[in-house]
Write an enzyme that holds these catalytic residues in place. Structure first.
Site, mmCIF file in Angstrom:
data_model
loop_
_atom_site.group_PDB
_atom_site.id
_atom_site.type_symbol
_atom_site.label_atom_id
_atom_site.label_comp_id
_atom_site.label_asym_id
_atom_site.label_seq_id
_atom_site.Cartn_x
_atom_site.Cartn_y
_atom_site.Cartn_z
ATOM 1 C CG PHE A 125 18.579 15.545 -18.421
ATOM 2 C CD1 PHE A 125 19.870 15.408 -18.461
ATOM 3 C CD2 PHE A 125 18.024 14.351 -18.695
ATOM 4 C CE1 PHE A 125 20.730 14.374 -18.353
ATOM 5 C CE2 PHE A 125 18.354 12.960 -18.449
ATOM 6 C CZ PHE A 125 20.101 13.100 -18.611
ATOM 7 C CG ASP A 202 14.427 16.815 -13.607
ATOM 8 O OD1 ASP A 202 14.711 16.300 -12.727
ATOM 9 O OD2 ASP A 202 14.511 16.341 -14.885
ATOM 10 C CE1 TYR A 227 20.632 8.890 -11.713
ATOM 11 C CE2 TYR A 227 18.589 7.445 -11.506
ATOM 12 C CZ TYR A 227 19.295 8.337 -12.489
ATOM 13 O OH TYR A 227 18.933 8.783 -13.344
ATOM 14 C CE LYS A 228 20.996 13.267 -11.547
ATOM 15 N NZ LYS A 228 21.834 12.451 -12.580
ATOM 16 N NE ARG A 376 27.747 16.495 -15.731
ATOM 17 C CZ ARG A 376 26.411 16.023 -15.252
ATOM 18 N NH1 ARG A 376 25.106 16.713 -15.446
ATOM 19 N NH2 ARG A 376 26.108 14.970 -15.198
#
Length: 409
Positions: A125, A202, A227-228, A376
């Site tokens: 990322f 991560d 927050y996912k 995605r």
């Protein structure tokens, strides 16, 4: 839709969908972006409101003594137990993932003095890569790059080829943000440790969707957002994990009052607090920690194995649908097909997806786009039904077809 209906009817988690707020003035019919931002639960909406009126509004500053000061630690322990496979005292809720990556990488360097290399892959990322590069530049270190496959990820042989006895820390994503590739974390830890290096993971795209066993895997350091799949809300604080054996020796560069021993003594000089608290810097973000608590409770009820089973079923259905309906239209699969090597989302590639995504959003179908050509799909096991997934997949098929129809006419 028959297969989706059958899967919904036998889904042991189907009733959990009712606990999420799904009413929308924009008429979202298929939300497939749980790997970027999870839905709020109805209980969380009530809990945040109650916190503001009762805890914040009622207790005011007394709340710090009564609960808030220890919340980063107690909630960290809950995250560790429920979704990380981590014993108590090794996890804390603190800053953003970016800030915690910075702290943990610098902390790893403090644990491996004299080592001059950081290993990271080129398709990690962006924030992970940027933080690594900035630290390397600041400290005069070398970055050892792994050229990973954007449709796959880092395998053990690739990692072994770049880790040396000069490597301080290896920084990898457990689930690749683009492809959804699932790293063999235990093997990565062994490979790093053979050269005396540390492994930092991560977990942003795996926490809450893939079972984690950080203690058993001998992972040294980890961080990830909430927050996912934990549904903590936009910008909710990240967590940090530090393996117990490293706590006493770990130092980081953002010394703040909340991480000092006896913070309220207000004394000269920074003396680290015992244990994981030393990783705190400023005043903890208490309000932003409330919304994820309901999801953690739900996961605790059902267990991560059940969450993973449904996640695999959802992504398998998405890939089956893609093979049948989308690959004949030129869409390519850009994720591992083997569920053992796949996290909680899948990516499809097509040159028209950038322009197609706003059209899908206008129809109430919400995936996300990742350059150069990736769409995605991140169904969230607790809140996404199989019917909802197929509704979105059908809309993608229709939109991919639409330019062809225009050309034929």
């Amino acid at each position: 839709m028959t297969r989706a209906a059958e899967l919904d009817a036998t889904d042991p988690l189907r009733h959990y969908r009712d606990r999420f707020h799904t009413d929308s003035p924009d008429a979202v019919v298929s939300y497939l972006d749980g790997n970027s931002l999870g839905r709020p639960t109805t209980a969380s909406i009530a809990n945040v409101t109650r916190f503001m009126t009762d805890a914040w509004g009622g207790r005011l500053i007394r709340g710090w003594d009564e609960q808030w000061w220890d919340l980063p630690i107690t909630q960290g322990d809950t995250i560790g137990r429920v979704v990380l496979g981590a014993a108590a005292g090794q996890t804390v809720v603190a800053d953003s993932t970016t800030v915690l990556l910075y702290k943990l990488i610098r902390g790893a360097l403090s644990l491996r003095p004299g080592r001059t290399e950081i290993v990271v892959d080129r398709d990690n990322f962006p924030t992970d890569r940027y933080v690594v590069e900035s630290i390397a530049q600041d400290r005069g270190l070398a970055v050892r790059w792994i050229d990973s496959d954007p449709r796959g990820g880092v395998d053990t042989d690739q990692l072994a080829a770049v880790v040396t006895d000069r490597t301080a820390v290896v920084v990898l994503s457990h689930v690749a943000y683009r492809s959804g590739f699932l790293l063999d974390a235990a093997a990565a830890a062994r490979t790093a440790h053979e050269k005396g290096a540390l492994l930092l993971l991560d977990l942003s795209h795996s926490v809450g969707s893939v079972p984690l066993h950080l203690d058993d895997w001998a992972v040294d350091l980890a961080t990830g957002c909430t927050y996912k799949y934990l549904n903590g809300g936009p910008g909710s604080p990240a967590f940090a994990y530090v393996r117990r054996e490293h706590l006493d020796g770990l130092d980081h560069p953002i010394h703040g009052w909340a991480g000092r021993a006896d913070s309220f003594a207000m004394e000269q000089g920074w003396v680290p607090a015992d244990g994981i608290r030393r990783l705190l810097s400023g005043t903890p973000p208490i309000t932003a920690m409330i919304a994820m608590q309901d999801t953690l409770q739900m996961i605790d009820e059902v267990g991560m194995d059940a969450v993973r089973d449904k996640s695999v079923a959802l992504t398998t259905l998405a890939l089956d649908h893609a093979h049948t309906e989308l690959t004949p239209l030129g869409v390519e699969i850009a994720s591992p097909e083997d569920p053992a090597r796949r996290g909680g989302h899948v990516t499809l590639d097509h040159p028209g997806f950038r322009g197609l995504t706003p059209r899908l959003w206008s129809r109430g179908v919400v995936p996300d786009f990742r350059a150069p050509h990736g769409l995605r799909l991140g169904p969230s096991p607790l809140s996404t039904s199989f019917r909802e997934l197929v509704t979105g997949m059908d809309a993608i098929r229709d939109e991919v077809r639409r330019p062809r129809r225009a050309e034929e006419n």
